[in-house]
Design a protein around this motif. Structure first.
Motif, short mmCIF file in Angstrom:
data_model
loop_
_atom_site.label_atom_id
_atom_site.label_comp_id
_atom_site.label_asym_id
_atom_site.label_seq_id
_atom_site.Cartn_x
_atom_site.Cartn_y
_atom_site.Cartn_z
N TRP A 45 9.66 2.12 5.33
CA TRP A 45 11.02 2.80 4.35
C TRP A 45 11.32 1.42 4.54
CZ3 TRP A 45 12.60 5.78 0.97
CH2 TRP A 45 14.05 5.44 0.18
N ARG A 46 12.04 0.02 5.00
CA ARG A 46 12.44 -1.08 5.43
C ARG A 46 11.61 -2.47 5.09
NH1 ARG A 46 17.32 -2.22 8.66
NH2 ARG A 46 16.39 -4.12 8.84
N ARG A 47 10.31 -2.44 4.92
CA ARG A 47 9.51 -3.46 4.78
C ARG A 47 8.85 -3.13 2.89
NH1 ARG A 47 8.65 -7.01 8.42
NH2 ARG A 47 8.57 -8.24 6.65
N ARG A 48 8.42 -2.38 2.42
CA ARG A 48 7.47 -1.66 1.23
C ARG A 48 7.81 -3.00 0.49
NH1 ARG A 48 11.68 2.56 0.43
NH2 ARG A 48 12.08 3.03 -1.04
N ARG A 49 8.65 -3.11 0.36
CA ARG A 49 9.64 -3.89 -1.11
C ARG A 49 9.17 -5.46 -1.17
NH1 ARG A 49 13.32 0.58 -2.22
NH2 ARG A 49 11.73 1.60 -4.07
N THR A 50 9.14 -5.86 0.52
CA THR A 50 9.90 -7.30 1.10
C THR A 50 8.96 -8.35 1.80
OG1 THR A 50 10.47 -6.73 2.81
CG2 THR A 50 12.06 -7.44 0.93
N ALA A 51 7.60 -6.96 2.22
CA ALA A 51 7.13 -7.46 2.91
C ALA A 51 5.61 -8.16 2.10
CB ALA A 51 6.00 -6.31 3.49
N HIS A 52 4.94 -8.98 2.66
CA HIS A 52 3.56 -10.36 2.69
C HIS A 52 2.81 -9.28 1.55
CE1 HIS A 52 0.64 -12.77 2.87
NE2 HIS A 52 1.07 -13.79 2.31
N PRO A 53 2.33 -9.79 0.57
CA PRO A 53 1.30 -8.38 0.39
C PRO A 53 0.06 -7.82 0.38
CG PRO A 53 1.66 -10.66 -1.95
CD PRO A 53 2.56 -10.76 -0.66
N VAL A 54 -0.24 -8.52 1.07
CA VAL A 54 -0.82 -8.17 2.71
C VAL A 54 -0.72 -7.59 3.19
CG1 VAL A 54 -2.68 -8.89 4.60
CG2 VAL A 54 -2.95 -10.67 2.24
N ALA A 55 0.31 -7.88 3.98
CA ALA A 55 1.24 -6.68 5.36
C ALA A 55 1.78 -5.46 4.28
CB ALA A 55 2.51 -7.41 5.51
N ARG A 56 1.73 -5.54 3.28
CA ARG A 56 2.07 -4.91 2.50
C ARG A 56 1.33 -3.69 2.30
NH1 ARG A 56 4.16 -5.89 -2.73
NH2 ARG A 56 5.38 -7.73 -1.62
N VAL A 57 -0.13 -4.34 1.84
CA VAL A 57 -0.87 -3.44 1.55
C VAL A 57 -0.99 -1.93 2.58
CG1 VAL A 57 -3.80 -3.24 1.96
CG2 VAL A 57 -2.28 -4.92 -0.15
N HIS A 58 -1.70 -3.13 4.38
CA HIS A 58 -1.85 -2.63 5.63
C HIS A 58 -0.77 -1.31 5.87
CE1 HIS A 58 -4.82 -4.50 6.57
NE2 HIS A 58 -4.76 -5.74 6.22
N LEU A 59 0.60 -1.43 5.58
CA LEU A 59 1.84 -1.06 5.31
C LEU A 59 1.48 0.28 4.94
CD1 LEU A 59 4.22 -0.98 7.18
CD2 LEU A 59 5.49 -2.11 5.71
N GLU A 60 1.10 -0.16 3.62
CA GLU A 60 1.10 1.37 3.10
C GLU A 60 -0.49 1.95 2.81
OE1 GLU A 60 0.80 2.14 -2.19
OE2 GLU A 60 1.91 -0.30 -1.46
N GLN A 61 -1.54 1.50 3.28
CA GLN A 61 -2.34 2.47 3.63
C GLN A 61 -2.39 3.28 4.94
OE1 GLN A 61 -5.66 2.07 2.07
NE2 GLN A 61 -3.86 1.83 0.39
N ALA A 62 -1.86 2.55 6.45
CA ALA A 62 -1.47 2.94 7.37
C ALA A 62 -0.64 4.70 6.83
CB ALA A 62 -1.31 2.24 8.40
N PHE A 63 0.70 4.20 6.58
CA PHE A 63 1.35 5.32 5.51
C PHE A 63 1.01 6.36 5.05
CE2 PHE A 63 5.11 6.99 3.69
CZ PHE A 63 5.18 7.67 4.47
N ARG A 64 0.00 6.20 4.46
CA ARG A 64 -0.28 6.97 4.00
C ARG A 64 -1.08 7.71 4.48
NH1 ARG A 64 -1.08 4.64 -2.79
NH2 ARG A 64 1.17 4.74 -3.20
N VAL A 65 -2.45 6.89 4.80
CA VAL A 65 -3.38 7.73 5.80
C VAL A 65 -2.74 8.38 6.54
CG1 VAL A 65 -5.71 7.07 6.83
CG2 VAL A 65 -4.74 5.95 4.80
N SER A 66 -1.55 8.00 7.44
CA SER A 66 -1.12 9.13 8.28
C SER A 66 -0.87 10.57 7.63
CB SER A 66 0.02 8.30 8.44
OG SER A 66 -0.51 7.33 9.61
N LEU A 67 -0.06 10.25 6.37
CA LEU A 67 -0.07 11.51 5.83
C LEU A 67 -1.00 12.56 5.37
CD1 LEU A 67 2.67 10.10 3.52
CD2 LEU A 67 3.22 11.86 5.43
N VAL A 68 -2.11 11.84 4.97
CA VAL A 68 -3.07 12.43 4.67
C VAL A 68 -3.38 13.69 6.42
CG1 VAL A 68 -6.13 12.28 4.38
CG2 VAL A 68 -3.49 11.26 2.90
N GLY A 69 -3.76 12.55 7.67
CA GLY A 69 -3.96 12.73 8.17
C GLY A 69 -3.53 13.87 9.21
N GLY A 70 -2.20 13.95 8.79
CA GLY A 70 -1.36 15.28 9.07
C GLY A 70 -1.63 15.99 8.16
#
Length: 128
Positions: A45-70
């Motif tokens: 929530w805090r860094r999704r718009r301001t992060a470096h593009p590579v970090a943003r991909v990892h952040l978004e993927q980890a969050f979304r896959v955590s939702l899918v896993g849940g």
């Protein structure tokens, strides 16, 4: 003095955030489910718009896959609740979930962590 082989970190280095996202994903799966997800969600929530593009991909993927896993674990527990935990069919579903799905999510999380350490973008197959 001899120069070190360790590269200096700069302000645009995506590694710390990317590694943190992937590590929180793995911690959520193995050590502290829920707590690590809450930290990951806050970080997303805090860094999704301001992060470096590579970090943003990892952040978004980890969050979304955590939702899918849940959602997958919730579905497995729902099957258990509906079928009753005394039936053998329910235990087949629960054991198959943990041996196939959960361990696959962990393996993909380790691959994501390695990609984050190497500053490479990573998308989870099928669910990414």
């Amino acid at each position: 003095m001899p120069e070190s082989n360790v590269p200096m970190r700069d302000a645009d280095d995506p590694r710390p955030l990317a590694v943190a996202a992937e590590a929180l994903y793995l911690i959520n799966l193995m050590l502290a489910p829920g707590l690590a997800f809450a930290v990951l969600a806050w970080l997303w929530w805090r860094r999704r718009r301001t992060a470096h593009p590579v970090a943003r991909v990892h952040l978004e993927q980890a969050f979304r896959v955590s939702l899918v896993g849940g959602a997958l674990i919730f579905t497995t527990l729902l099957i258990g609740a509906i079928g009753g935990f005394r039936g053998p069919g329910v235990w087949v579903v629960v054991i198959l979930y943990f041996t196939v799905v959960h361990s696959s999510l962990i393996l993909l999380g380790v691959v994501g962590l390695v990609k984050a350490i190497n500053r490479e973008a990573w998308r989870y197959p099928l669910i990414g």
